[in-house]
Enzyme design. Structure first.
Site, PDB file in Angstrom:
ATOM      1  N   ASN A   5       0.840  -1.192   0.000  1.00 14.43           N
ATOM      2  CA  ASN A   5       0.000   0.000   0.000  1.00 14.43           C
ATOM      3  C   ASN A   5       0.883   1.253   0.000  1.00 14.43           C
ATOM      4  OD1 ASN A   5      -1.640   2.219   0.880  1.00 14.43           O
ATOM      5  ND2 ASN A   5      -3.159   0.756   1.628  1.00 14.43           N
ATOM      6  N   ASP A  64      -1.238  -4.061  10.315  1.00 15.89           N
ATOM      7  CA  ASP A  64      -2.558  -4.548   9.936  1.00 15.89           C
ATOM      8  C   ASP A  64      -3.533  -3.621  10.616  1.00 15.89           C
ATOM      9  OD1 ASP A  64      -3.840  -6.511   8.246  1.00 15.89           O
ATOM     10  OD2 ASP A  64      -4.899  -7.130  10.049  1.00 15.89           O
TER      11      ASP A  64
END
Length: 195
Positions: A5, A64
């Protein structure tokens, strides 16, 4: 950094610009993306950090994170990045979330972002460093602001009366789940390694 990302990497590098630490995305080492089989943010972050450390032969930090919405019994949770489908765009995920929470009154749309950061010295590290933080808000049906990514345009910060996409990146890095978790992680790493 165990992520593909680009927005997350940019956020982390911005947070670390006053340190000697540089975040290098795992793509630079051709690290394959592992299957996220965990049912918690902690499990998935460990899976990603271990995988990145294994293939890069370097220490790795994995993030996460996701959003937990109370009226949806904590969904999307660990499925935040793939809420509407496996390879969903941010827009698709946000549209699905807005559609689902629209059935609930505004006072029941409380939510929080979660971020779990895991640092592993190597793939066999038996004592990974784990830092987790949350950021409280609520989901609004409108999309407001051009900053940020993911669910930010509909994540209202009640104390500010603005969404996470309306505030500056600098303020977001101070207030957000990710910014707070990285602050904690840096404290631990400095004490542990003098990084």
């Amino acid at each position: 950094m165990a992520t593909g990302n680009k927005a997350k990497c940019a956020e982390f590098n911005k947070m670390l610009e006053l340190t000697d630490i540089e975040i290098i995305p795992q793509s630079r080492f051709n690290v394959p993306t592992p299957e996220e089989t965990g049912t918690t943010f902690v499990e998935n972050a460990i899976i990603k950090a271990r995988n990145a450390a294994k293939y890069s032969s370097l220490p790795a930090i994995a993030d996460d994170s996701g959003i937990e919405v109370d009226c949806l019994n904590g969904r999307p949770g660990v499925y935040s990045s793939r809420y509407s489908c496996e390879h969903a765009t941010d827009e698709e995920n946000l549209n699905k979330l807005i559609e689902e929470v629209s059935a609930f009154p505004e006072n029941q749309r409380t939510a929080r972002y979660w971020c779990v950061l895991v640092f592993m010295k190597n793939e066999f590290d038996p004592t990974p460093v784990i830092c987790q933080r949350s950021w409280e808000g609520k989901i609004i049906l409108e999309k407001k602001g051009k900053n940020g990514f993911g669910y930010d345009p509909s994540f209202l910060i009640p104390l500010l009366g603005q969404t996470a996409a309306e505030i500056s990146p600098e303020l977001k890095n101070k207030l957000s789940h990710r910014g707070q978790a990285m602050h904690d992680m840096l404290d631990v790493l400095l004490k542990k390694f003098g990084a």
